[in-house]
Design a protein around this motif. Structure first.
Motif, PDB file in Angstrom:
ATOM      1  N   ASN A  88     -21.708  40.066 -51.999  1.00  0.00           N
ATOM      2  CA  ASN A  88     -22.048  40.591 -50.674  1.00  0.00           C
ATOM      3  C   ASN A  88     -20.880  41.288 -49.979  1.00  0.00           C
ATOM      4  O   ASN A  88     -20.787  41.290 -48.758  1.00  0.00           O
ATOM      5  CB  ASN A  88     -22.579  39.471 -49.772  1.00  0.00           C
ATOM      6  CG  ASN A  88     -23.833  38.860 -50.321  1.00  0.00           C
ATOM      7  OD1 ASN A  88     -24.695  39.556 -50.833  1.00  0.00           O
ATOM      8  ND2 ASN A  88     -23.930  37.549 -50.235  1.00  0.00           N
ATOM      9  N   ARG A  89     -19.986  41.858 -50.755  1.00  0.00           N
ATOM     10  CA  ARG A  89     -18.801  42.561 -50.252  1.00  0.00           C
ATOM     11  C   ARG A  89     -17.917  41.682 -49.373  1.00  0.00           C
ATOM     12  O   ARG A  89     -17.046  42.166 -48.668  1.00  0.00           O
ATOM     13  CB  ARG A  89     -19.206  43.819 -49.480  1.00  0.00           C
ATOM     14  CG  ARG A  89     -19.842  44.871 -50.369  1.00  0.00           C
ATOM     15  CD  ARG A  89     -20.235  46.094 -49.622  1.00  0.00           C
ATOM     16  NE  ARG A  89     -19.095  46.654 -48.896  1.00  0.00           N
ATOM     17  CZ  ARG A  89     -19.226  47.588 -47.964  1.00  0.00           C
ATOM     18  NH1 ARG A  89     -20.399  48.051 -47.640  1.00  0.00           N
ATOM     19  NH2 ARG A  89     -18.162  48.048 -47.350  1.00  0.00           N
ATOM     20  N   LYS A  90     -18.101  40.365 -49.435  1.00  0.00           N
ATOM     21  CA  LYS A  90     -17.329  39.436 -48.608  1.00  0.00           C
ATOM     22  C   LYS A  90     -16.401  38.535 -49.420  1.00  0.00           C
ATOM     23  O   LYS A  90     -15.454  37.984 -48.892  1.00  0.00           O
ATOM     24  CB  LYS A  90     -18.264  38.535 -47.782  1.00  0.00           C
ATOM     25  CG  LYS A  90     -19.156  39.286 -46.824  1.00  0.00           C
ATOM     26  CD  LYS A  90     -18.334  39.910 -45.728  1.00  0.00           C
ATOM     27  CE  LYS A  90     -19.217  40.637 -44.736  1.00  0.00           C
ATOM     28  NZ  LYS A  90     -18.456  41.492 -43.849  1.00  0.00           N
ATOM     29  N   ARG A  91     -16.700  38.354 -50.687  1.00  0.00           N
ATOM     30  CA  ARG A  91     -15.895  37.470 -51.543  1.00  0.00           C
ATOM     31  C   ARG A  91     -15.747  38.125 -52.911  1.00  0.00           C
ATOM     32  O   ARG A  91     -16.712  38.640 -53.469  1.00  0.00           O
ATOM     33  CB  ARG A  91     -16.567  36.114 -51.674  1.00  0.00           C
ATOM     34  CG  ARG A  91     -15.754  35.111 -52.447  1.00  0.00           C
ATOM     35  CD  ARG A  91     -16.456  33.756 -52.454  1.00  0.00           C
ATOM     36  NE  ARG A  91     -15.752  32.801 -53.260  1.00  0.00           N
ATOM     37  CZ  ARG A  91     -14.943  31.856 -52.789  1.00  0.00           C
ATOM     38  NH1 ARG A  91     -14.759  31.761 -51.490  1.00  0.00           N
ATOM     39  NH2 ARG A  91     -14.342  31.027 -53.589  1.00  0.00           N
ATOM     40  N   MET A  92     -14.537  38.069 -53.453  1.00  0.00           N
ATOM     41  CA  MET A  92     -14.245  38.739 -54.714  1.00  0.00           C
ATOM     42  C   MET A  92     -13.469  37.787 -55.611  1.00  0.00           C
ATOM     43  O   MET A  92     -12.442  37.243 -55.207  1.00  0.00           O
ATOM     44  CB  MET A  92     -13.419  39.988 -54.426  1.00  0.00           C
ATOM     45  CG  MET A  92     -13.109  40.828 -55.596  1.00  0.00           C
ATOM     46  SD  MET A  92     -12.317  42.329 -54.972  1.00  0.00           S
ATOM     47  CE  MET A  92     -12.110  43.182 -56.492  1.00  0.00           C
ATOM     48  N   ASP A  93     -13.971  37.582 -56.834  1.00  0.00           N
ATOM     49  CA  ASP A  93     -13.312  36.738 -57.831  1.00  0.00           C
ATOM     50  C   ASP A  93     -12.849  37.628 -58.981  1.00  0.00           C
ATOM     51  O   ASP A  93     -13.587  38.515 -59.415  1.00  0.00           O
ATOM     52  CB  ASP A  93     -14.275  35.678 -58.374  1.00  0.00           C
ATOM     53  CG  ASP A  93     -14.748  34.730 -57.298  1.00  0.00           C
ATOM     54  OD1 ASP A  93     -13.895  34.069 -56.691  1.00  0.00           O
ATOM     55  OD2 ASP A  93     -15.968  34.656 -57.059  1.00  0.00           O
ATOM     56  N   MET A  94     -11.633  37.369 -59.489  1.00  0.00           N
ATOM     57  CA  MET A  94     -11.082  38.153 -60.594  1.00  0.00           C
ATOM     58  C   MET A  94     -10.440  37.245 -61.625  1.00  0.00           C
ATOM     59  O   MET A  94      -9.857  36.219 -61.269  1.00  0.00           O
ATOM     60  CB  MET A  94      -9.997  39.102 -60.080  1.00  0.00           C
ATOM     61  CG  MET A  94     -10.518  40.310 -59.399  1.00  0.00           C
ATOM     62  SD  MET A  94      -9.143  41.341 -58.869  1.00  0.00           S
ATOM     63  CE  MET A  94      -8.828  40.601 -57.292  1.00  0.00           C
ATOM     64  N   THR A  95     -10.532  37.668 -62.884  1.00  0.00           N
ATOM     65  CA  THR A  95      -9.824  36.987 -63.968  1.00  0.00           C
ATOM     66  C   THR A  95      -8.817  37.963 -64.569  1.00  0.00           C
ATOM     67  O   THR A  95      -8.884  39.169 -64.324  1.00  0.00           O
ATOM     68  CB  THR A  95     -10.790  36.499 -65.065  1.00  0.00           C
ATOM     69  OG1 THR A  95     -11.416  37.638 -65.674  1.00  0.00           O
ATOM     70  CG2 THR A  95     -11.854  35.564 -64.505  1.00  0.00           C
ATOM     71  N   SER A  96      -7.906  37.450 -65.364  1.00  0.00           N
ATOM     72  CA  SER A  96      -6.862  38.226 -66.049  1.00  0.00           C
ATOM     73  C   SER A  96      -5.965  38.988 -65.072  1.00  0.00           C
ATOM     74  O   SER A  96      -5.561  40.117 -65.328  1.00  0.00           O
ATOM     75  CB  SER A  96      -7.458  39.182 -67.073  1.00  0.00           C
ATOM     76  OG  SER A  96      -8.030  38.442 -68.112  1.00  0.00           O
TER      77      SER A  96
END
Length: 99
Positions: free
Chosen positions: A23-31
């Motif tokens: 929802n353009r409010k939370r962002m998760d990233m790996t590597s």
């Protein structure tokens, strides 16, 4: 990228780069290899797939696990931009400063 689905959970193969925006409010990233610079409007992150520039408003780090390369941001995400060149975005930033 190899994903293994097991009872409502996914296992991401080590080294794969995955970005999830909710929802353009939370962002998760790996590597994630390194956060090179950040403030409330811009994050510049080095990932296994190149540099990633994240722009938005009220951006903040919610979770960072350096050993596993995991990063979670919250705020209003407005733009994502990848650059494969090791110095591509940095050159643009420095060029803006020093012309």
């Amino acid at each position: 990228m190899t994903q293994i689905h097991q009872e409502n959970s996914y296992t991401i193969t080590s080294g794969d780069h995955l970005v999830t925006v909710r929802n353009r409010k939370r962002m998760d990233m790996t590597s994630v290899k390194e956060i090179e610079r950040f403030d409330q409007e811009e994050f510049y992150v080095r990932t296994s797939q190149g540099h990633l520039l994240i722009r938005g408003e009220d951006l903040r780090i919610v979770h960072l696990d350096v050993d596993k390369g995991l990063l979670t941001l919250e705020g209003n995400v407005k733009a994502l931009q990848y650059d494969d060149d090791e110095n591509g975005l940095t050159k643009g930033f420095l060029h803006k400063l020093f012309g």
